[in-house]
Each structure stands twice: as structure tokens, then as C-alpha cells.
Design a protein around this motif. Structure first.
Motif, short mmCIF file in Angstrom:
data_model
loop_
_atom_site.label_atom_id
_atom_site.label_comp_id
_atom_site.label_asym_id
_atom_site.label_seq_id
_atom_site.Cartn_x
_atom_site.Cartn_y
_atom_site.Cartn_z
N ASP A 59 0.85 -1.18 0.00
CA ASP A 59 0.00 0.00 0.00
C ASP A 59 0.89 1.24 0.00
O ASP A 59 1.46 1.61 1.03
CB ASP A 59 -0.91 -0.02 1.24
N LEU A 60 1.00 1.87 -1.16
CA LEU A 60 1.91 3.01 -1.29
C LEU A 60 1.31 4.31 -0.76
O LEU A 60 1.91 5.37 -0.91
CB LEU A 60 2.33 3.17 -2.75
N SER A 61 0.15 4.22 -0.12
CA SER A 61 -0.37 5.40 0.59
C SER A 61 0.27 5.53 1.96
O SER A 61 0.05 6.52 2.67
CB SER A 61 -1.89 5.31 0.74
N THR A 62 1.08 4.54 2.33
CA THR A 62 1.74 4.54 3.64
C THR A 62 3.26 4.56 3.48
O THR A 62 3.80 4.04 2.51
CB THR A 62 1.36 3.29 4.46
N THR A 107 -1.98 8.48 -1.20
CA THR A 107 -1.46 7.71 -2.34
C THR A 107 -0.86 8.64 -3.39
O THR A 107 0.28 8.45 -3.82
CB THR A 107 -2.58 6.88 -2.99
N ASN A 108 -1.63 9.64 -3.80
CA ASN A 108 -1.23 10.48 -4.92
C ASN A 108 -0.14 11.48 -4.56
O ASN A 108 0.67 11.84 -5.43
CB ASN A 108 -2.44 11.25 -5.47
N VAL A 109 -0.11 11.91 -3.33
CA VAL A 109 0.85 12.95 -2.93
C VAL A 109 1.91 12.38 -1.98
O VAL A 109 3.08 12.25 -2.34
CB VAL A 109 0.14 14.15 -2.28
N THR A 110 1.51 12.03 -0.76
CA THR A 110 2.49 11.68 0.26
C THR A 110 3.35 10.48 -0.14
O THR A 110 4.59 10.55 -0.10
CB THR A 110 1.78 11.39 1.60
N GLY A 111 2.72 9.38 -0.52
CA GLY A 111 3.49 8.19 -0.91
C GLY A 111 4.34 8.43 -2.13
O GLY A 111 5.48 7.95 -2.21
#
Length: 260
Positions: A59-62, A107-111
Motif C-alpha cells: 500500500d503506497l499510501s503509507t 497515495t497520490n501525494v504523500t506516498g
């Protein structure tokens, strides 16, 4: 093992799937990632090419998900990164759950920028590497009924322009932004937008969009808007009032606007 190594995120379907095929066709060993088990099936498709393919479900939002991906490189230098993972979300902002819009932002920004920072530091230190980031023409348009998504893409489009300037002395490193319009992928279904005009209209072919992005990446271009209609829409966004563009987007993205 090939001499070149690429990471492709969001590679289970759509543009990312097509980019991974292009990388493999061009002799890059692959590390592909998505936040769903389908990435393992996609990896089997990529193995038709004579390169090494590793698949990671993360999970690339983390931050933990990005670290899991980077750990899978086993210290190997990344020659190419296609940062394509993204998430959409339709419907009115005030009706959305906090956890849902937060995952879009993460997901779109932070990760994405966490992954970019990690990979870019190493590329700049050795003055070699290529990065393709999937932005969107949505970043130029106030996205009524898709407001958080369009806002995140406005950030990515602006952020990559800024970072490109910061690293301009590193002649061996290129950063390209791919800016597609609506594309035939799982995006609109996953964003719960199949009751909208944009969700049901004919869209651009993911393979064609990926090819445009790949060619721009290989030639070291700063950015590429895929499709002449999308180029016209971006040109209009530069001159039309924001209120007009927001109203136009409403007609495409408001729930209940799907064709019968």
C-alpha cells in the motif's frame, strides 16, 4: 539479470501495466508493485520478456508500504522509476468519508513524493537515472465532484516542475511528467464514477498513453500531454475562468450524468 533495473508502481492494470511491458521490452529487469493481489498475475504477463520480474503487494499510501517496496530492491540501483500509482474518488466532497479522501491524498501525494525523494537522492548522487511521474491534465482543471483527486494532481504537476529545476545541474538525471486525460482503465470504476458522463464516455487507450509517456521519458522531455484533445483542454484551462472550467467539469463528473 539485465544491466538495467526499473520500478513501476500501480502496475497491475492500466497505464502502469503498459509501462511495465514497455520497460521489460526494452531490457529492464522489473520490480512491480500494486496494492492488490492482481500484481502477481500481472507479473506473470511481464515474464514473457527475457528479464527478471519481482512483484510486491504494498500500500503506497503509507510510508511502510513505500519502505517495503524499496526493501525489495535489495540495494540494487534503480535506473528507471515509473511512479504511476494513483487513486481517484468521485462524488461531492462533503459526502465523502475522511478515510476515503485521505487515502487519495496519501497515495497520490504523500506516498509518491516519499518514493521520489528516496529514489531521486540516489540517482542524483551518481548522476544517472530516469523518472516518469503520472500526473494528469486534471491538475489544470477545478474538479467539481472529483475535487480532491484533481487537487492532488495539481500538486504533482507543480511539484515535478519545481523538482526538475532543483536537479537541473544533474545532467544525467531526467524527470518527466506524463499528463493523460480520461483513460480506459479501472480508475473510474474504482473511484465510484460509473454513474457519470466521464465514467461512461469513450476514453483514451492506456497502451497509447503509456507509449507517449515512454517516448517522452526516453528522450528526456520535461512533460507530455497525451492526446491532442487533452492538449486543447489544457490550453483552454490557461485562459478560461476557473468558474467556467469547474462548471464544465461538473457536467462530466456529477453523479447521474451517465449516458442512458
Amino acid at each position: 539479470m539485465a544491466s538495467k533495473f526499473a520500478i513501476v508502481t500501480g502496475a497491475s492494470t492500466g497505464i502502469g501495466f503498459e509501462l511495465a511491458h514497455l520497460a521489460a521490452q526494452n531490457g529492464y529487469d522489473l520490480l512491480v508493485v500494486a496494492d492488490e493481489p492482481l500484481i502477481q498475475s500481472a507479473a506473470q504477463d511481464f515474464r514473457q520478456h527475457p528479464v527478471d520480474v519481482q512483484a510486491v503487494e504494498a500500500d503506497l499510501s503509507t510510508m511502510e508500504g513505500v519502505d517495503k517496496l524499496l526493501s525489495a530492491t535489495s540495494g540494487r540501483s534503480v535506473d528507471l522509476l515509473c511512479a504511476n500509482a494513483g487513486r481517484g474518488l468521485g462524488h461531492a466532497f462533503i459526502d465523502q468519508e475522511v478515510a476515503d479522501w485521505r487515502r487519495v491524498v496519501d497515495t497520490n501525494v504523500t506516498g509518491t513524493i516519499y518514493l521520489l525523494q528516496k529514489v531521486l537522492r540516489e540517482m542524483v548522487s551518481r548522476d544517472s537515472g530516469k523518472i516518469l511521474v503520472t500526473g494528469s491534465i486534471a491538475g489544470y482543471i477545478p474538479g467539481s465532484f472529483q475535487a480532491v483527486y484533481n487537487g492532488t494532481k495539481a500538486f504533482i504537476d507543480s511539484f515535478t516542475d519545481a523538482i526538475r529545476n532543483e536537479i537541473k545541474e544533474s545532467k544525467g538525471v531526467t524527470l518527466t511528467t506524463l499528463m493523460p486525460g480520461p483513460t480506459e482503465t479501472e480508475f473510474f470504476d474504482r473511484a465510484d464514477m460509473m454513474d457519470t458522463k466521464v465514467g461512461t464516455d469513450e476514453k483514451d487507450d492506456a497502451g497509447k498513453v503509456a507509449k507517449d509517456g515512454w517516448e517522452a521519458l526516453m528522450s528526456g522531455k520535461a512533460h507530455i500531454i497525451s492526446g491532442w484533445q487533452n492538449k486543447l483542454q489544457v490550453a483552454a484551462a490557461h485562459v478560461a475562468p476557473a468558474s467556467m472550467m469547474a462548471e464544465q467539469h461538473r457536467h462530466m463528473a456529477e453523479p447521474g450524468t451517465a449516458k442512458e
